[in-house]
Design an enzyme around this catalytic site. Structure first.
Site, PDB file in Angstrom:
ATOM      1  N   ASP A  12       0.818  -1.226   0.000  1.00  0.00           N
ATOM      2  CA  ASP A  12       0.000   0.000   0.000  1.00  0.00           C
ATOM      3  C   ASP A  12       0.845   1.267   0.000  1.00  0.00           C
ATOM      4  O   ASP A  12       0.441   2.294   0.537  1.00  0.00           O
ATOM      5  CB  ASP A  12      -0.959   0.030   1.208  1.00  0.00           C
ATOM      6  CG  ASP A  12      -1.768  -1.239   1.318  1.00  0.00           C
ATOM      7  OD1 ASP A  12      -2.215  -1.726   0.272  1.00  0.00           O
ATOM      8  OD2 ASP A  12      -1.938  -1.747   2.441  1.00  0.00           O
ATOM      9  N   HIS A  40      -4.268  -2.472  -5.945  1.00  0.00           N
ATOM     10  CA  HIS A  40      -3.732  -1.141  -6.185  1.00  0.00           C
ATOM     11  C   HIS A  40      -4.902  -0.216  -6.443  1.00  0.00           C
ATOM     12  O   HIS A  40      -5.827  -0.580  -7.146  1.00  0.00           O
ATOM     13  CB  HIS A  40      -2.880  -1.122  -7.449  1.00  0.00           C
ATOM     14  CG  HIS A  40      -1.715  -2.026  -7.382  1.00  0.00           C
ATOM     15  ND1 HIS A  40      -0.674  -1.837  -6.514  1.00  0.00           N
ATOM     16  CD2 HIS A  40      -1.411  -3.119  -8.098  1.00  0.00           C
ATOM     17  CE1 HIS A  40       0.212  -2.784  -6.698  1.00  0.00           C
ATOM     18  NE2 HIS A  40      -0.206  -3.583  -7.641  1.00  0.00           N
TER      19      HIS A  40
END
Ligand code: GDP
Length: 424
Positions: A12, A40
């Site tokens: 992340d 994503h």
């Protein structure tokens, strides 16, 4: 030339945005590991997308998107994602799937759920996408490679073998319904129809592409600290998250990877359980989580609130070293503009001694963060295009981190959008 975009931390870090941005100058974008367990988030002129399986290059019509052999291929999820992006107006992407990729089966997902249930509070924080059972089967040699599913005899025989071992566990360990070989065969025949038009000898394709001077981008998922060997074992993922694995998971020579663009976020976050030395809690964490990322720090796949913390120089320096970072991109810096002061973890105190080296997990569990507090800049930095226009405190923060990492920060991201990037 081959570039890799990888994460230095727990994932992340904003790799999706950087891949999407670098996609502009790439011909081919390859996913080389992981599966649909992480995601994503990408914001561009088509809208906001959470991709799990498709490479972040699908938004350009000049790029070919490749699912490499190292990926845990969830075929229904792949098609769901293709349909989703096309429905939002993105031109049908050019996609190739490696004939050596292996397939995530519906029973992998069930086993993942059953095991989490069985472990209860001692679970590894799985996203229950079947990834660990998938990779276990791959290495136990009872996985299904894409190339195999075109042979009915082979899949029948193998499905029987799968049932033999799985059903012992289902009956005696999990007390759940048993698998039937014919259902496995049916599932694979279904997948065969879906995937057939995209199957490709990817390593041969990439060999030719590189001979012809094409630009290839390897897109990593998660980050260094989730690597099964070099991460916080056992709270790791099941395939290597390192750029080095890009060579294996895509099928290219390791020496072709010239740039290892390692993404660090300007603060820390993690999903799932595991050691996280600079973690913060309470209102301080809630505020950072609320303001973080693009609309809050919540998992792209699971929606779980991410655990939050200050930037960790010890973990990030290690994360960069183990990736072999040739440069760093520092992301989500804009989010920190609300803070008067910003703590940064510069050392770990373990049994009364301070270290700057990232230890193995047992020692890590005892580590207490040593902080240095840097002044905040207290302004909005979104919209700034030149490094010199950033407030001095902000530049000091970047340069302090750069010094700690020992790797050049080549770009700073100051917003989720494709163009919100400052090159140095
Ligand atoms: P990845 O898995 O490494 O691609 O990271 P994620 O997509 O899960 O998390 C990154 C989040 O931060 C996404 O919501 C991005 O849109 C967002 N993001 C990326 N770069 C920036 C940035 O510079 N500023 C802000 N505010 N958000 C960013």
């Amino acid at each position: 030339m081959v570039k890799a975009v990888v994460g230095a931390n727990w994932g992340d870090e904003g790799k999706g945005k950087i891949t999407d941005m670098l996609g502009q100058e790439s011909d081919i974008i390859v996913r080389f590991q992981g599966g649909a367990n992480a995601g994503h988030t990408i914001v561009n002129n088509y809208g906001k997308f959470a991709l799990h399986t498709l490479p972040s290059g699908v938004f350009y019509d000049h790029t070919t998107s490749i699912i490499g052999n190292g990926v845990a291929l969830n075929i229904p999820k792949l098609f769901e994602e293709i349909n989703e992006v096309v429905a939002k107006g993105v031109p049908m992407p050019k996609i190739l799937v490696s004939d050596r990729a292996q397939i995530v089966m519906s029973y992998h997902i069930l086993f993942d759920q059953y095991e989490e249930e069985r472990l209860g509070g001692k679970s590894f924080g799985s996203t229950k996408s079947g990834i660990a059972p998938f990779y276990s089967d791959k290495y136990a040699k009872i996985g299904f490679q894409v190339s195999e599913i075109f042979d009915d005899e082979l899949i029948k025989e193998k499905a029987e073998r799968v049932c033999q071992t799985k059903n012992v566990l289902l009956e005696h360990l999990y007390h759940k319904p048993l698998l039937k070989a014919e259902d496995i065969v049916k599932e694979l025949q279904e997948y065969r129809k879906m995937v057939e038009p995209y199957v490709c000898d990817v390593s041969a394709y990439l060999y030719d592409a590189l001979q012809n001077g094409k630009e290839v981008l390897l897109e990593g998922q998660l980050g260094s600290l989730k690597d099964p060997d070099h991460g916080i074992y056992p709270m790791v993922t099941s395939s290597s998250t390192l750029a080095a694995y890009g060579a294996i998971g895509a099928g290219i020579p390791p020496y072709e990877i010239k740039r290892i663009i390692t993404v660090c976020k300007a603060y820390s976050s993690a999903v799932g359980a595991g050691e996280f030395v600079s973690e913060i809690f309470g209102e301080e964490a809630d505020e950072l989580r609320r303001r973080g990322g693009d609309g809050g720090e919540f998992g792209a796949t699971t929606g779980r609130p991410r655990r939050m913390g200050w930037f960790d120089c010890v973990a990030s320096r290690y994360g960069c070293r183990i990736q072999g970072a040739t440069e760093v991109v520092l992301t989500v810096l804009d989010v920190l503009g609300y803070l008067d002061e910003i703590p940064v973890c510069v050392g770990y105190e373990i049994d009364g001694e301070v270290t700057k080296d990232f230890p193995t997990t047992a020692k890590l569990a005892k580590a207490k963060p040593v902080y240095k507090v840097l002044p905040g800049w207290k302004t909005e930095i979104r919209g700034i295009k030149n490094y010199d226009e950033l407030p001095k405190e902000c530049r000091d923060y970047i340069e302090f981190i750069e010094g700690e990492l020992g790797v050049r920060i080549s770009m700073v991201s100051n917003g989720p959008g494709r163009d919100e990037i400052i090159k140095r």
